[in-house]
Design a protein around this motif. Structure first.
Motif, short mmCIF file in Angstrom:
data_model
loop_
_atom_site.label_atom_id
_atom_site.label_comp_id
_atom_site.label_asym_id
_atom_site.label_seq_id
_atom_site.Cartn_x
_atom_site.Cartn_y
_atom_site.Cartn_z
N LEU A 12 0.84 -1.19 0.00
CA LEU A 12 0.00 0.00 0.00
C LEU A 12 0.88 1.25 0.00
O LEU A 12 1.81 1.37 0.81
N VAL A 14 0.96 5.79 -0.86
CA VAL A 14 0.24 7.05 -1.04
C VAL A 14 1.00 7.89 -2.06
O VAL A 14 2.23 7.83 -2.12
N LEU A 55 -3.45 6.61 6.43
CA LEU A 55 -3.14 7.07 5.08
C LEU A 55 -2.77 8.54 5.06
O LEU A 55 -1.81 8.95 4.40
N GLU A 56 -3.52 9.36 5.79
CA GLU A 56 -3.21 10.79 5.82
C GLU A 56 -1.85 11.04 6.46
O GLU A 56 -1.07 11.87 5.98
N GLN A 76 -8.01 13.37 0.56
CA GLN A 76 -7.92 12.10 -0.17
C GLN A 76 -8.65 12.21 -1.50
O GLN A 76 -9.72 12.81 -1.60
N PHE A 78 -8.46 9.42 -4.57
CA PHE A 78 -8.96 8.23 -5.27
C PHE A 78 -7.97 7.08 -5.02
O PHE A 78 -6.81 7.31 -4.70
N THR A 79 -8.47 5.86 -5.20
CA THR A 79 -7.62 4.69 -5.09
C THR A 79 -7.31 4.14 -6.48
O THR A 79 -8.22 3.96 -7.29
N ASP A 81 -5.65 0.95 -8.51
CA ASP A 81 -5.32 -0.44 -8.20
C ASP A 81 -5.08 -1.30 -9.43
O ASP A 81 -5.26 -2.53 -9.38
N THR A 93 -2.30 2.19 -4.59
CA THR A 93 -1.99 3.51 -4.04
C THR A 93 -3.26 4.30 -3.79
O THR A 93 -4.23 4.21 -4.56
N VAL A 94 -3.25 5.04 -2.70
CA VAL A 94 -4.35 5.96 -2.38
C VAL A 94 -3.82 7.37 -2.61
O VAL A 94 -2.94 7.84 -1.87
N HIS A 96 -3.78 11.50 -2.94
CA HIS A 96 -4.28 12.68 -2.27
C HIS A 96 -3.93 13.90 -3.12
O HIS A 96 -3.03 13.83 -3.98
#
Length: 229
Positions: A12, A14, A55-56, A76, A78-79, A81, A93-94, A96
């Motif tokens: 995972l 960011v 995540l933040e 945030q 979008f994800t 994948d 990845t998430v 921001h």
């Protein structure tokens, strides 16, 4: 009792799309990767999420580690994948996006970033991974939300002119706005405080300065106020 998982898990990360406004030009902050994959290619700042952070928290840590930025507006996005988005392994990845006042922050490259620099959104280099797609979605989100939330003030200096404010909206929305109608609408919201100050050290006639009244905005929102440009 400790548990073990039968199935393998993806890594995972960011990634952060950082927008800034420089003399009426919307820019995005990129880092030059110092390691493989995509060594020496420009990319969005970001990295792997640690087991003991949200995540933040991970996004803010990576921003500060790779670019020196801290205490910025962050949301945030979008994800992403896609199975093959990272050649190393299965990585989700998430993303921001962040908004910064350029005058308040000094950018510096650190950790695995060889360099960090601002680029006009109209002249971006080829980006690593799927970061071009992430950037496009972040820009679309910004253009949508800036019309219905006063996010744009995060890009302006604390004291600004009405011309600077209008130019900011025109740059983000990528279209011209009628000066008279814009000023009538924005002043009619009664969210700007007119200051007893004017611009300094300008070649043209100095314009009046204003600031955004965030406290009044939050009060009005509770009463059902709708911000719209």
């Amino acid at each position: 009792m400790a548990y073990s998982y039968e199935y393998p898990r993806p890594a995972l990360t960011v990634d952060c799309v950082v927008f800034g406004l420089d003399e009426g030009e919307l820019e995005v902050l990129l880092i030059r990767r110092g390691i493989e994959p995509f060594a020496n290619r420009w990319a969005l700042p970001g990295g792997f999420v640690r087991l003991d952070e949200t995540l933040e928290a991970a996004a803010r840590r990576e921003l500060e580690e790779e670019t020196g930025l801290s205490k910025v507006f962050l949301e945030q996005l979008f994800t992403f994948d896609a199975i093959d988005r990272d050649p190393r392994e299965r990585v989700v990845t998430v993303a921001h996006y962040a908004l910064v006042k350029l005058s308040d922050h000094k950018v510096r490259a650190a950790t695995d970033a060889a360099d960090a620099a601002w680029f006009a959104i109209s002249d971006l280099p080829e980006l690593a991974f799927d970061h071009a797609q992430i950037f496009e979605i972040a820009l679309e989100r910004l253009r949508g939300k800036v019309r219905y939330q006063p996010l744009g003030f995060e890009l302006l200096p604390r004291k600004f002119t009405l011309t600077q404010l209008q130019r900011m909206y025109e740059v983000i929305l990528d279209r011209a706005l009628d000066k008279r109608n814009f000023r009538k609408k924005i002043l009619g919201m009664e969210l700007l405080v007119e200051l007893d100050e004017v611009q300094k050290d300008v070649a043209h006639r100095a314009a009046r300065l204003y600031k955004f009244d965030d406290r009044r905005y939050r009060k009005l929102v509770k009463q059902g106020f709708s911000f719209e440009i």
